[in-house]
Design a protein around this motif. Structure first.
Motif, mmCIF file in Angstrom:
data_model
loop_
_atom_site.group_PDB
_atom_site.id
_atom_site.type_symbol
_atom_site.label_atom_id
_atom_site.label_comp_id
_atom_site.label_asym_id
_atom_site.label_seq_id
_atom_site.Cartn_x
_atom_site.Cartn_y
_atom_site.Cartn_z
ATOM 1 N N GLU A 16 -2.316 9.634 4.645
ATOM 2 C CA GLU A 16 -1.485 10.297 5.667
ATOM 3 C C GLU A 16 -0.902 9.276 6.640
ATOM 4 O O GLU A 16 0.277 9.352 7.006
ATOM 5 N N ILE A 17 -1.724 8.327 7.057
ATOM 6 C CA ILE A 17 -1.248 7.306 7.991
ATOM 7 C C ILE A 17 -0.132 6.492 7.352
ATOM 8 O O ILE A 17 0.895 6.229 7.987
ATOM 9 N N GLU A 18 -0.311 6.102 6.092
ATOM 10 C CA GLU A 18 0.728 5.345 5.403
ATOM 11 C C GLU A 18 2.050 6.119 5.412
ATOM 12 O O GLU A 18 3.099 5.590 5.773
ATOM 13 N N LEU A 19 1.985 7.381 5.030
ATOM 14 C CA LEU A 19 3.182 8.217 4.988
ATOM 15 C C LEU A 19 3.838 8.332 6.359
ATOM 16 O O LEU A 19 5.042 8.106 6.511
ATOM 17 N N TRP A 20 3.048 8.658 7.382
ATOM 18 C CA TRP A 20 3.626 8.935 8.694
ATOM 19 C C TRP A 20 4.049 7.675 9.435
ATOM 20 O O TRP A 20 5.008 7.709 10.209
ATOM 21 N N LEU A 51 9.150 -2.641 13.577
ATOM 22 C CA LEU A 51 8.292 -3.680 13.009
ATOM 23 C C LEU A 51 6.810 -3.319 13.152
ATOM 24 O O LEU A 51 6.042 -3.405 12.185
ATOM 25 N N ALA A 52 6.410 -2.901 14.331
ATOM 26 C CA ALA A 52 4.997 -2.576 14.572
ATOM 27 C C ALA A 52 4.530 -1.409 13.690
ATOM 28 O O ALA A 52 3.422 -1.440 13.131
ATOM 29 N N LEU A 53 5.368 -0.410 13.562
ATOM 30 C CA LEU A 53 5.001 0.754 12.741
ATOM 31 C C LEU A 53 4.955 0.376 11.264
ATOM 32 O O LEU A 53 4.072 0.837 10.525
ATOM 33 N N SER A 54 5.861 -0.476 10.830
ATOM 34 C CA SER A 54 5.837 -0.960 9.445
ATOM 35 C C SER A 54 4.579 -1.780 9.175
ATOM 36 O O SER A 54 3.998 -1.696 8.087
ATOM 37 N N GLN A 55 4.156 -2.566 10.150
ATOM 38 C CA GLN A 55 2.927 -3.346 9.992
ATOM 39 C C GLN A 55 1.712 -2.430 9.883
ATOM 40 O O GLN A 55 0.795 -2.693 9.098
ATOM 41 N N ALA A 56 1.698 -1.346 10.647
ATOM 42 C CA ALA A 56 0.597 -0.387 10.553
ATOM 43 C C ALA A 56 0.602 0.289 9.181
ATOM 44 O O ALA A 56 -0.457 0.506 8.582
ATOM 45 N N GLU A 57 1.782 0.619 8.695
ATOM 46 C CA GLU A 57 1.895 1.198 7.351
ATOM 47 C C GLU A 57 1.314 0.233 6.312
ATOM 48 O O GLU A 57 0.538 0.639 5.435
ATOM 49 N N ALA A 58 1.668 -1.040 6.419
ATOM 50 C CA ALA A 58 1.165 -2.049 5.483
ATOM 51 C C ALA A 58 -0.351 -2.183 5.573
ATOM 52 O O ALA A 58 -1.035 -2.361 4.556
ATOM 53 N N ILE A 64 -6.252 1.169 1.713
ATOM 54 C CA ILE A 64 -6.283 2.012 0.516
ATOM 55 C C ILE A 64 -6.627 1.164 -0.702
ATOM 56 O O ILE A 64 -7.469 1.546 -1.531
ATOM 57 N N GLU A 65 -5.993 0.010 -0.809
ATOM 58 C CA GLU A 65 -6.277 -0.894 -1.930
ATOM 59 C C GLU A 65 -7.722 -1.378 -1.906
ATOM 60 O O GLU A 65 -8.370 -1.485 -2.953
ATOM 61 N N ALA A 66 -8.247 -1.654 -0.715
ATOM 62 C CA ALA A 66 -9.642 -2.102 -0.597
ATOM 63 C C ALA A 66 -10.604 -1.009 -1.068
ATOM 64 O O ALA A 66 -11.589 -1.291 -1.759
ATOM 65 N N ILE A 67 -10.309 0.221 -0.706
ATOM 66 C CA ILE A 67 -11.152 1.335 -1.157
ATOM 67 C C ILE A 67 -11.066 1.473 -2.674
ATOM 68 O O ILE A 67 -12.086 1.636 -3.349
ATOM 69 N N ASN A 68 -9.881 1.381 -3.217
ATOM 70 C CA ASN A 68 -9.711 1.498 -4.668
ATOM 71 C C ASN A 68 -10.435 0.377 -5.409
ATOM 72 O O ASN A 68 -11.042 0.612 -6.452
ATOM 73 N N ARG A 69 -10.381 -0.833 -4.862
ATOM 74 C CA ARG A 69 -11.096 -1.955 -5.482
ATOM 75 C C ARG A 69 -12.604 -1.761 -5.430
ATOM 76 O O ARG A 69 -13.332 -2.247 -6.281
ATOM 77 N N SER A 70 -13.071 -1.063 -4.410
ATOM 78 C CA SER A 70 -14.520 -0.845 -4.270
ATOM 79 C C SER A 70 -14.976 0.360 -5.075
ATOM 80 O O SER A 70 -16.102 0.817 -4.901
ATOM 81 N N ILE A 90 -3.858 6.212 15.897
ATOM 82 C CA ILE A 90 -3.703 7.310 16.858
ATOM 83 C C ILE A 90 -3.090 6.781 18.150
ATOM 84 O O ILE A 90 -2.114 7.335 18.658
ATOM 85 N N ASN A 91 -3.662 5.703 18.665
ATOM 86 C CA ASN A 91 -3.167 5.145 19.933
ATOM 87 C C ASN A 91 -1.731 4.637 19.808
ATOM 88 O O ASN A 91 -0.933 4.787 20.736
ATOM 89 N N GLN A 92 -1.405 4.063 18.648
ATOM 90 C CA GLN A 92 -0.033 3.603 18.440
ATOM 91 C C GLN A 92 0.935 4.779 18.467
ATOM 92 O O GLN A 92 1.991 4.713 19.103
ATOM 93 N N SER A 93 0.577 5.863 17.802
ATOM 94 C CA SER A 93 1.449 7.039 17.794
ATOM 95 C C SER A 93 1.546 7.664 19.179
ATOM 96 O O SER A 93 2.621 8.132 19.574
ATOM 97 N N LEU A 94 0.450 7.677 19.919
ATOM 98 C CA LEU A 94 0.497 8.173 21.296
ATOM 99 C C LEU A 94 1.460 7.335 22.138
ATOM 100 O O LEU A 94 2.250 7.871 22.919
ATOM 101 N N SER A 95 1.408 6.028 21.963
ATOM 102 C CA SER A 95 2.313 5.142 22.700
ATOM 103 C C SER A 95 3.758 5.346 22.261
ATOM 104 O O SER A 95 4.683 5.292 23.081
#
Length: 141
Positions: A16-20, A51-58, A64-70, A90-95
């Motif tokens: 969800e975070i990636e999408l939003w 830029l900041a939101l794109s970095q959060a998406e990344a 997600i990749e770390a979870i899949n690898r584990s 959450i805090n980034q979206s609030l800001s």
């Protein structure tokens, strides 16, 4: 978002975070496109938000990749990192919501553009929706 994912909840929240975060990043472009005469300071701030939101998406993608690898066996340390990232999101979206409110209140170009006000208010509500989803999902960790 549905909450019956059990031990997959961290993955679902990150999805969800990636999408939003992608959506929020694109929204900065939409605002710049519909308010052609937007003041330079606001244009630069929106670019910084993009830029900041794109970095959060990344970052969400990396978790997600770390979870899949584990093989979905999330160790305590990774889970704590993910929780911290979720709080950050959450805090980034609030800001971002706060910034959108400032943009509507202080930009003459926005205040003179009824369509921009409607669009920005819609964008704000979408970010508030994300915040609500994530906060609700945190109860299931």
């Amino acid at each position: 978002m549905k909450y019956f994912y059990g031990d997959k909840n961290p993955l679902r929240v990150l999805d969800e975070i990636e999408l939003w975060k992608h959506q929020e990043s694109e929204h900065t472009v939409v605002i710049r496109q519909i308010v052609k005469d937007l003041e330079d300071d606001f244009v630069e701030e929106l670019k910084a938000w993009e830029l900041a939101l794109s970095q959060a998406e990344a970052m969400a993608v990396r978790y997600i990749e770390a979870i899949n690898r584990s093989t979905n066996q999330i160790d305590y340390e990774l889970l704590e990192e993910i929780k911290d990232f979720i709080e950050f999101s959450i805090n980034q979206s609030l800001s971002f919501v706060e910034y959108l409110n400032i943009l509507v209140a202080e930009s003459k170009a926005v205040s003179n553009n009824e369509i921009a006000i409607v669009v920005i208010n819609h964008i704000r509500r979408e970010s508030e929706y994300l915040i609500g989803i994530i906060k609700a999902a945190l109860k299931y960790f």
